[in-house]
Design a protein around this motif. Structure first.
Motif, short mmCIF file in Angstrom:
data_model
loop_
_atom_site.label_atom_id
_atom_site.label_comp_id
_atom_site.label_asym_id
_atom_site.label_seq_id
_atom_site.Cartn_x
_atom_site.Cartn_y
_atom_site.Cartn_z
N SER A 78 4.39 -3.65 -3.28
CA SER A 78 3.79 -3.42 -4.63
C SER A 78 5.16 -3.43 -5.57
O SER A 78 6.39 -3.37 -5.10
N THR B 122 2.38 -7.12 6.12
CA THR B 122 3.02 -6.11 5.42
C THR B 122 2.67 -6.20 3.91
O THR B 122 2.22 -7.35 3.49
N THR B 123 2.67 -5.21 3.47
CA THR B 123 2.46 -4.83 1.98
C THR B 123 3.49 -4.68 1.17
O THR B 123 4.35 -3.75 1.49
N ASP C 118 -1.38 -13.46 0.67
CA ASP C 118 -2.65 -13.58 0.27
C ASP C 118 -2.37 -13.36 -1.02
O ASP C 118 -1.76 -12.43 -1.84
N SER D 60 -4.84 -8.95 0.22
CA SER D 60 -4.31 -8.33 -1.07
C SER D 60 -5.58 -7.93 -1.95
O SER D 60 -6.55 -8.60 -2.51
N THR E 110 -0.17 -5.16 -5.94
CA THR E 110 0.08 -5.12 -4.28
C THR E 110 -0.29 -6.41 -3.76
O THR E 110 -1.22 -7.04 -3.92
N VAL E 111 0.69 -7.23 -2.86
CA VAL E 111 0.43 -8.38 -2.14
C VAL E 111 0.41 -7.96 -0.63
O VAL E 111 1.37 -7.26 -0.25
N SER E 112 -0.34 -8.60 0.20
CA SER E 112 -0.13 -8.58 1.37
C SER E 112 0.59 -9.78 1.98
O SER E 112 0.08 -11.25 1.43
N TYR E 113 1.58 -9.71 2.81
CA TYR E 113 2.16 -11.36 3.42
C TYR E 113 2.73 -10.98 4.84
O TYR E 113 2.62 -9.84 5.40
#
Length: 277
Positions: free
Chosen positions: A7, A4-5, A62, A69, A20-23
């Motif tokens: 922001s 999931t991202t 990430d 990310s 923005t971060v992906s996790y």
């Protein structure tokens, strides 16, 4: 597990900047944030996520400019202060009220800095950066730069061919794993590509040249864990870290390398769970 991202805005001298971060997120219980090292990605934690998720709400992230990310926008530096602010804002956005945090290498340093700012309720730092001598730092950075150059120049078909054999996986990953044959071929391919494509690598490494962790962390449980076969950030750095954070629990991880999650998942998961009660 699909990512999931999210922001959010982070302060900068030019005003708030979007990050923005992906996790990924799995499990239930008290929240536990997982932070990987430089050049790696959140999948470094895959060997332990299922074990941790049985008792924790696990969020594997990430770092900006690594994995999925995107890099930080202009105006935000890849330094410790900024990255700590990023994760403080991430926790606020996700509604994580002082989560437990575990980090490896650079992620361990970030975890300790989050604790210093009183943003988390416990820390487990696996071979954290920042407790080196100048010579040890130059050595580690030299190894990392060499690994990055090799990953950038190696054709994908060659990486895939090497990853299919135990000897090939050792050639690609023995710097960070004591037991590289345990890493799945597809995971070795993915992390070699992650190292080659990490847009934040050079700036993060440059920012790290002046980093030295020198502060005690009162009032928060801290676990420092070092693999006995960590040849990137040597175990003697754990003794140094213990002097700086005297109430920390210092744990040996027998037979483990710099990224111990792969070498002994059951042991590492137990250390993290014990440290996040």
């Amino acid at each position: 597990m699909s990512a999931t991202t999210v922001s959010f805005k982070v302060p900068s001298p030019q005003g708030p900047q979007p990050v923005t971060v992906s996790y990924t997120r799995a499990g239930s219980g008290q929240p536990l944030l997982l932070l990987h090292g430089i050049g790696h990605h959140r999948q470094a934690w895959d060997p332990v996520v299922d074990i941790l998720a049985a008792e924790r709400d696990v969020i594997a992230v990430d770092l900006p400019g690594f994995g999925a990310s995107p890099g930080l926008p202009d105006g935000l530096a890849y330094d410790l202060r900024t990255t700590t602010a990023v994760f403080g804002a991430l926790c606020e956005t996700l509604g994580l009220d002082r989560p437990h945090v575990a980090g490896n290498s650079l992620g361990g340093l970030l975890a300790l800095d989050l604790a210093k700012e009183q943003l988390v309720r416990s820390v487990t730092a696996l071979s954290p950066a920042g407790f080196w001598t100048p010579a040890e730092r130059r050595y580690a950075f030299g190894v990392l730069v060499t690994m990055r150059r090799i990953a950038e120049r190696m054709p994908l078909p060659l990486v895939e061919r090497l990853a299919r054999t135990a000897a090939g996986r050792a050639a690609l990953t023995s710097t960070i794993y004591a037991r590289p044959s345990r890493r799945a071929p597809e995971a070795v391919v993915a992390e070699t590509l992650a190292l080659a494509r990490a847009t934040g690598f050079a700036e993060t490494l440059r920012a790290g040249t002046s980093v030295q962790f020198t502060d005690d962390i009162p009032g928060i449980p801290v676990t420092l864990a070092w693999g006995t076969r960590d040849f990137l950030l040597m175990p003697r750095q754990g003794v140094r870290a213990k002097r700086i954070i005297p109430k920390a629990r210092l744990v040996r991880l027998p037979g483990c390398g710099h990224c111990p999650m792969n070498d002994d998942p059951a042991l590492v998961a137990r250390v993290i769970l014990d440290g996040s009660r």
